[in-house]
Design a protein around this motif. Structure first.
Motif, short mmCIF file in Angstrom:
data_model
loop_
_atom_site.label_atom_id
_atom_site.label_comp_id
_atom_site.label_asym_id
_atom_site.label_seq_id
_atom_site.Cartn_x
_atom_site.Cartn_y
_atom_site.Cartn_z
N ALA A 96 0.83 -1.21 0.00
CA ALA A 96 0.00 0.00 0.00
C ALA A 96 0.87 1.26 0.00
O ALA A 96 0.51 2.26 -0.63
N GLU A 97 2.00 1.20 0.69
CA GLU A 97 2.92 2.35 0.70
C GLU A 97 3.45 2.65 -0.69
O GLU A 97 3.47 3.81 -1.14
N ALA A 98 3.86 1.62 -1.41
CA ALA A 98 4.40 1.81 -2.75
C ALA A 98 3.35 2.40 -3.70
O ALA A 98 3.62 3.34 -4.45
N ILE A 99 2.15 1.86 -3.64
CA ILE A 99 1.08 2.36 -4.52
C ILE A 99 0.73 3.80 -4.16
O ILE A 99 0.50 4.64 -5.05
N SER A 100 0.69 4.13 -2.88
CA SER A 100 0.35 5.48 -2.45
C SER A 100 1.34 6.51 -3.00
O SER A 100 0.94 7.55 -3.54
N LEU A 101 2.64 6.21 -2.88
CA LEU A 101 3.64 7.16 -3.35
C LEU A 101 3.66 7.25 -4.87
O LEU A 101 3.84 8.34 -5.43
N LEU A 102 3.45 6.12 -5.55
CA LEU A 102 3.42 6.13 -7.01
C LEU A 102 2.25 6.95 -7.55
O LEU A 102 2.36 7.55 -8.64
N LEU A 103 1.15 6.99 -6.82
CA LEU A 103 -0.01 7.77 -7.26
C LEU A 103 0.04 9.21 -6.76
O LEU A 103 -0.33 10.15 -7.50
N ALA A 104 0.49 9.41 -5.54
CA ALA A 104 0.42 10.73 -4.93
C ALA A 104 1.45 11.69 -5.51
O ALA A 104 1.15 12.87 -5.72
N PHE A 105 2.66 11.21 -5.79
CA PHE A 105 3.71 12.12 -6.24
C PHE A 105 3.41 12.72 -7.61
O PHE A 105 3.50 13.95 -7.78
N PRO A 106 3.05 11.94 -8.63
CA PRO A 106 2.68 12.58 -9.91
C PRO A 106 1.46 13.49 -9.80
O PRO A 106 1.41 14.54 -10.45
N ALA A 107 0.48 13.08 -8.98
CA ALA A 107 -0.70 13.93 -8.81
C ALA A 107 -0.33 15.25 -8.16
O ALA A 107 -0.81 16.32 -8.55
N THR A 164 -7.30 5.59 1.14
CA THR A 164 -7.52 6.28 2.41
C THR A 164 -6.41 7.28 2.73
O THR A 164 -6.62 8.18 3.54
N SER A 165 -5.25 7.13 2.12
CA SER A 165 -4.11 8.01 2.41
C SER A 165 -3.87 9.06 1.35
O SER A 165 -3.11 10.00 1.57
N LEU A 166 -4.48 8.91 0.17
CA LEU A 166 -4.19 9.83 -0.93
C LEU A 166 -4.57 11.29 -0.62
O LEU A 166 -3.83 12.20 -1.02
N PRO A 167 -5.71 11.59 0.03
CA PRO A 167 -6.00 13.00 0.29
C PRO A 167 -4.88 13.72 1.03
O PRO A 167 -4.41 14.78 0.59
N LEU A 168 -4.42 13.17 2.15
CA LEU A 168 -3.35 13.81 2.91
C LEU A 168 -2.04 13.80 2.14
O LEU A 168 -1.30 14.79 2.13
N SER A 169 -1.73 12.68 1.48
CA SER A 169 -0.46 12.56 0.76
C SER A 169 -0.37 13.58 -0.37
O SER A 169 0.65 14.27 -0.53
N ARG A 201 14.24 13.30 -12.14
CA ARG A 201 15.60 13.81 -11.99
C ARG A 201 15.67 15.18 -11.31
O ARG A 201 16.73 15.54 -10.77
N VAL A 202 14.60 15.95 -11.36
CA VAL A 202 14.62 17.28 -10.77
C VAL A 202 13.80 17.34 -9.49
O VAL A 202 14.31 17.69 -8.42
N TYR A 203 12.54 16.97 -9.58
CA TYR A 203 11.63 17.16 -8.44
C TYR A 203 11.83 16.11 -7.36
O TYR A 203 11.78 16.43 -6.16
N LEU A 204 12.02 14.86 -7.75
CA LEU A 204 12.13 13.81 -6.74
C LEU A 204 13.33 14.00 -5.82
O LEU A 204 13.18 13.92 -4.59
N PRO A 205 14.55 14.27 -6.33
CA PRO A 205 15.68 14.48 -5.41
C PRO A 205 15.48 15.68 -4.48
O PRO A 205 15.90 15.65 -3.33
N LEU A 206 14.84 16.74 -4.99
CA LEU A 206 14.65 17.93 -4.17
C LEU A 206 13.52 17.80 -3.17
O LEU A 206 13.42 18.59 -2.22
N SER A 207 12.65 16.83 -3.38
CA SER A 207 11.49 16.67 -2.50
C SER A 207 11.60 15.46 -1.59
O SER A 207 10.58 14.99 -1.07
N VAL A 212 9.57 11.56 2.32
CA VAL A 212 9.84 10.75 3.52
C VAL A 212 8.81 11.04 4.60
O VAL A 212 8.34 10.13 5.29
N THR A 213 8.43 12.30 4.75
CA THR A 213 7.41 12.65 5.74
C THR A 213 6.09 11.95 5.43
O THR A 213 5.45 11.38 6.31
N VAL A 214 5.69 12.00 4.16
CA VAL A 214 4.45 11.33 3.76
C VAL A 214 4.57 9.82 3.94
O VAL A 214 3.62 9.15 4.37
N ALA A 215 5.75 9.27 3.62
CA ALA A 215 5.95 7.82 3.77
C ALA A 215 5.83 7.40 5.23
O ALA A 215 5.23 6.35 5.53
N ILE A 216 6.36 8.20 6.15
CA ILE A 216 6.26 7.87 7.57
C ILE A 216 4.80 7.90 8.02
O ILE A 216 4.32 6.98 8.71
#
Length: 293
Positions: A96-107, A164-169, A201-207, A212-216
């Motif tokens: 669920a963590e992997a799916i959440s980050l894969l969906l939340a970050f591009p959104a 359930t986690s996408l709104p906050l993420s 290459r640009v946004y992910l390293p800087l964010s 990590v906060t969202v992942a925790i």
């Protein structure tokens, strides 16, 4: 003489300026240590209780054990079948963590770099997710699992919990990505980079600190989830998570508080390890960003 007077006045003002700062610093330390003690007291009680029998837990709750009953951990592991439960919780949480980050970050990237009313409306739609209580979605969720033929399967929870986690993420990551200068993206696009390359290459390293906060937060939510795990997975010891397994140690006749405390510590250990590892990664990213800036 005038210069000396001005120097003395400046020194006196500096001293007067340091006095409130010193008092504020002391008050901050006192408040921080007081809060730390308030957090440590329940943890101390849990640790010492896990090494006692029922009589010592009830008669001397905060005292050290006279006999260190490390066997409580073995009995808790066996009675609650914590091995399969930990494996089930880890599988559901990581998936669920992997799916959440894969969906939340591009959104979040799309919302952060979009303007106008449409982006504002979409962001408000995500915010509406906070208004839906978990129990209100329980019956529709169970019916959906039955219709899909995924009732009493871990796969359904892996697919459902990210919702359930996408709104906050999404909202947290959107606010974080908006702090990254748009000129970096424009420069990369002018150099021929595509959107996916800019994102990775640009946004992910800087964010990294925001991710990590969202992942925790997501990890804590998924690991501690109880209601949907209980209803969807049922009482099957091979499927249930640790939060569903823990109540099996209670009894209508008598509760073995030492064994129950030991089981709680076992289930807390993965949370502590993950939190410590991700927190260090977040701090390292913050320090690295501060040095570069």
């Amino acid at each position: 003489m005038a210069h000396a007077t001005r120097g003395a006045g400046t020194t006196g003002a500096a001293r007067r300026g340091r006095v409130p700062h010193g008092k504020g610093l002391i008050a901050g330390h006192v408040a921080a240590w007081t809060y730390a003690l308030l957090l440590l007291v329940p943890l101390y009680y849990l640790v010492v209780s896990s090494l006692k029998d029922n009589q010592r837990v009830l008669t001397d709750p905060f005292g050290l054990p006279t006999q260190w009953l490390t066997d409580n951990f073995v009995r808790a592991w066996e009675l609650a079948a914590l091995g399969p439960a930990l494996g089930s919780s880890a599988l559901i949480t990581l998936g669920a963590e992997a799916i959440s980050l894969l969906l939340a970050f591009p959104a979040a990237y799309g919302l952060a770099r979009s303007g106008g009313r449409t982006a504002a409306v979409v962001e408000k739609v995500f915010a509406l997710g906070f208004l839906i209580p978990a129990f209100a979605a329980l019956v529709p969720t169970v019916l959906l699992a039955v219709e899909l033929g995924m009732f009493q399967t871990r796969a359904f929870l892996v697919l459902f919990l990210p919702a359930t986690s996408l709104p906050l993420s999404v909202i947290l990551l959107t606010q974080f990505l908006r702090t990254i200068p748009a000129e970096l993206e424009e420069s990369a696009l002018m150099d021929g980079a595509g959107r996916l390359t800019v994102l990775l290459r640009v946004y992910l390293p800087l964010s990294v600190p925001g991710v990590v906060t969202v992942a925790i937060l997501n990890f804590l939510g998924f690991w501690n989830e109880y209601l949907f795990s209980l209803v969807i997975l049922g009482p099957d010891p091979d499927l249930r998570t640790v939060q569903v397994a823990l109540p099996s140690l209670t009894s209508a006749v008598m509760v073995q508080y030492g064994i129950l405390s030991a089981a709680c510590l076992i289930t807390l250990a993965p949370v502590y390890v993950v939190y410590t590892a991700l927190q260090r990664r977040m701090e390292a990213a913050l320090v690295e960003g501060a040095v570069k800036s």
